[in-house]
Design a protein around this motif. Sequence first.
Motif, mmCIF file in Angstrom:
data_model
loop_
_atom_site.group_PDB
_atom_site.id
_atom_site.type_symbol
_atom_site.label_atom_id
_atom_site.label_comp_id
_atom_site.label_asym_id
_atom_site.label_seq_id
_atom_site.Cartn_x
_atom_site.Cartn_y
_atom_site.Cartn_z
ATOM 1 N N ALA A 1 8.948 13.937 0.300
ATOM 2 C CA ALA A 1 9.152 13.558 -0.472
ATOM 3 C C ALA A 1 9.517 13.206 -0.302
ATOM 4 O O ALA A 1 9.761 11.711 0.780
ATOM 5 C CB ALA A 1 10.830 14.750 -0.123
ATOM 6 N N GLY A 2 9.845 12.795 -1.319
ATOM 7 C CA GLY A 2 9.827 10.658 -1.937
ATOM 8 C C GLY A 2 9.490 10.267 -2.147
ATOM 9 O O GLY A 2 9.160 8.753 -1.998
ATOM 10 N N ASP B 1 5.001 15.034 -7.400
ATOM 11 C CA ASP B 1 6.513 15.580 -7.154
ATOM 12 C C ASP B 1 6.890 16.008 -5.490
ATOM 13 O O ASP B 1 7.290 16.131 -5.446
ATOM 14 C CB ASP B 1 6.711 16.886 -7.241
ATOM 15 C CG ASP B 1 6.663 16.961 -9.254
ATOM 16 O OD1 ASP B 1 6.585 15.667 -9.942
ATOM 17 O OD2 ASP B 1 6.606 17.816 -9.706
ATOM 18 N N GLY B 2 6.094 15.107 -5.013
ATOM 19 C CA GLY B 2 6.147 14.588 -3.044
ATOM 20 C C GLY B 2 5.552 15.017 -2.330
ATOM 21 O O GLY B 2 5.771 15.632 -1.021
ATOM 22 N N VAL B 3 4.317 16.259 -2.586
ATOM 23 C CA VAL B 3 3.930 17.154 -2.207
ATOM 24 C C VAL B 3 1.812 16.306 -2.783
ATOM 25 O O VAL B 3 1.524 16.153 -2.910
ATOM 26 C CB VAL B 3 3.192 18.090 -2.835
ATOM 27 C CG1 VAL B 3 2.321 19.783 -2.080
ATOM 28 C CG2 VAL B 3 4.848 18.957 -2.892
ATOM 29 N N SER C 1 2.891 4.659 -2.970
ATOM 30 C CA SER C 1 3.173 4.727 -1.161
ATOM 31 C C SER C 1 2.708 5.864 0.036
ATOM 32 O O SER C 1 3.699 6.414 0.655
ATOM 33 C CB SER C 1 4.834 5.169 -1.099
ATOM 34 O OG SER C 1 4.874 6.313 -1.603
ATOM 35 N N VAL C 2 1.444 6.172 0.187
ATOM 36 C CA VAL C 2 1.263 7.355 0.559
ATOM 37 C C VAL C 2 0.135 6.405 0.298
ATOM 38 O O VAL C 2 -1.043 5.275 -0.001
ATOM 39 C CB VAL C 2 0.406 8.816 0.411
ATOM 40 C CG1 VAL C 2 -0.420 9.117 1.158
ATOM 41 C CG2 VAL C 2 1.692 9.100 -0.096
ATOM 42 N N ASP C 3 -0.440 5.729 2.138
ATOM 43 C CA ASP C 3 -1.625 5.786 2.578
ATOM 44 C C ASP C 3 -2.665 6.224 3.600
ATOM 45 O O ASP C 3 -1.739 6.956 4.922
ATOM 46 C CB ASP C 3 -1.539 3.949 3.329
ATOM 47 C CG ASP C 3 -2.238 3.858 4.072
ATOM 48 O OD1 ASP C 3 -3.659 3.559 3.217
ATOM 49 O OD2 ASP C 3 -2.180 2.871 5.316
ATOM 50 N N ILE C 4 -3.373 6.636 3.537
ATOM 51 C CA ILE C 4 -4.476 7.360 3.878
ATOM 52 C C ILE C 4 -5.374 6.843 4.820
ATOM 53 O O ILE C 4 -6.597 6.645 3.942
ATOM 54 C CB ILE C 4 -5.131 9.000 3.397
ATOM 55 C CG1 ILE C 4 -3.604 9.446 2.392
ATOM 56 C CG2 ILE C 4 -6.006 9.644 4.417
ATOM 57 C CD1 ILE C 4 -4.059 10.346 1.620
ATOM 58 N N VAL D 1 16.399 10.621 5.890
ATOM 59 C CA VAL D 1 15.499 9.227 4.759
ATOM 60 C C VAL D 1 14.641 8.579 6.200
ATOM 61 O O VAL D 1 15.246 8.297 6.598
ATOM 62 C CB VAL D 1 16.472 8.891 4.496
ATOM 63 C CG1 VAL D 1 15.106 8.032 3.350
ATOM 64 C CG2 VAL D 1 17.322 9.480 3.142
ATOM 65 N N GLY D 2 13.690 8.829 5.898
ATOM 66 C CA GLY D 2 12.847 7.655 6.830
ATOM 67 C C GLY D 2 11.062 8.183 6.610
ATOM 68 O O GLY D 2 10.927 8.637 5.167
ATOM 69 N N ASP D 3 9.940 7.219 7.075
ATOM 70 C CA ASP D 3 8.372 7.574 6.106
ATOM 71 C C ASP D 3 8.490 8.487 7.044
ATOM 72 O O ASP D 3 8.885 9.621 8.294
ATOM 73 C CB ASP D 3 8.030 6.229 6.920
ATOM 74 C CG ASP D 3 8.775 5.184 6.223
ATOM 75 O OD1 ASP D 3 9.745 4.618 5.453
ATOM 76 O OD2 ASP D 3 8.295 3.599 6.812
ATOM 77 N N TYR D 4 6.768 8.903 6.760
ATOM 78 C CA TYR D 4 6.574 10.450 7.482
ATOM 79 C C TYR D 4 5.343 9.803 7.928
ATOM 80 O O TYR D 4 4.550 8.845 6.956
ATOM 81 C CB TYR D 4 6.079 11.036 6.121
ATOM 82 C CG TYR D 4 7.024 11.522 4.702
ATOM 83 C CD1 TYR D 4 8.154 13.255 6.113
ATOM 84 C CD2 TYR D 4 8.072 11.644 4.410
ATOM 85 C CE1 TYR D 4 9.248 13.439 5.465
ATOM 86 C CE2 TYR D 4 8.515 12.144 3.507
ATOM 87 C CZ TYR D 4 9.247 12.979 4.302
ATOM 88 O OH TYR D 4 10.210 13.695 3.922
ATOM 89 N N GLN D 5 4.174 10.176 9.480
ATOM 90 C CA GLN D 5 3.189 10.041 9.528
ATOM 91 C C GLN D 5 3.551 11.094 10.480
ATOM 92 O O GLN D 5 3.765 12.017 10.921
ATOM 93 C CB GLN D 5 3.367 8.764 10.569
ATOM 94 C CG GLN D 5 2.022 8.780 11.000
ATOM 95 C CD GLN D 5 1.856 7.782 12.187
ATOM 96 O OE1 GLN D 5 3.358 7.420 12.308
ATOM 97 N NE2 GLN D 5 0.656 6.657 11.873
ATOM 98 N N ARG D 6 1.084 11.467 9.789
ATOM 99 C CA ARG D 6 1.010 12.440 10.603
ATOM 100 C C ARG D 6 -0.356 12.220 10.828
ATOM 101 O O ARG D 6 -1.137 11.786 9.904
ATOM 102 C CB ARG D 6 1.029 14.264 9.708
ATOM 103 C CG ARG D 6 0.815 15.314 10.279
ATOM 104 C CD ARG D 6 1.699 16.012 10.540
ATOM 105 N NE ARG D 6 1.010 17.306 11.962
ATOM 106 C CZ ARG D 6 1.768 18.344 11.580
ATOM 107 N NH1 ARG D 6 2.679 18.484 10.122
ATOM 108 N NH2 ARG D 6 1.121 19.484 12.526
#
Length: 133
Positions: free
Chosen positions: A46-47, A109-111, A52-55, A85-90
């Motif tokens: 989400a968000g 939509d955040g997916v 803003s996504v880096d792969i 609220v924060g960033d995501y990493q996997r």
Amino acid sequence: MADTEIKKKESDQPERVERTRAGRIYNPDVDIIEKKDNIVVVADMAGVDESSVDITLEKNVLTIYGKVNPDLPGKMRLAYAEYGVGDYQRVFTISGEIDREKIEARVKDGVLKVILPKSEAMKTRKIEVRSGD
């Protein structure tokens, strides 16, 4: 009625990793779906959007990172928040069965959806059986 509590899982940071951005990092919840020709990773982030996504894929390690900017509309100020609220990493280790050159990703939509095509050698194929000796 049972209370349903959804909590974000904070990412475990390896000790030798230094971050250049302060803040929390969460592990996004993912579904991994195996299809005949590919493997699909679906991550709830989400968000985040496509900017803003880096792969990255380095050797056998696929890393997804989503940067979240907690923007509030107009001159609003957050008085209370129950949602972190924060960033995501996997991080995923992928096998040699993936065609690395054809990996695709989309976010809506955040997916985030990452499509990992199977290499031709690893795809299931039908073996024809003929009569004979």
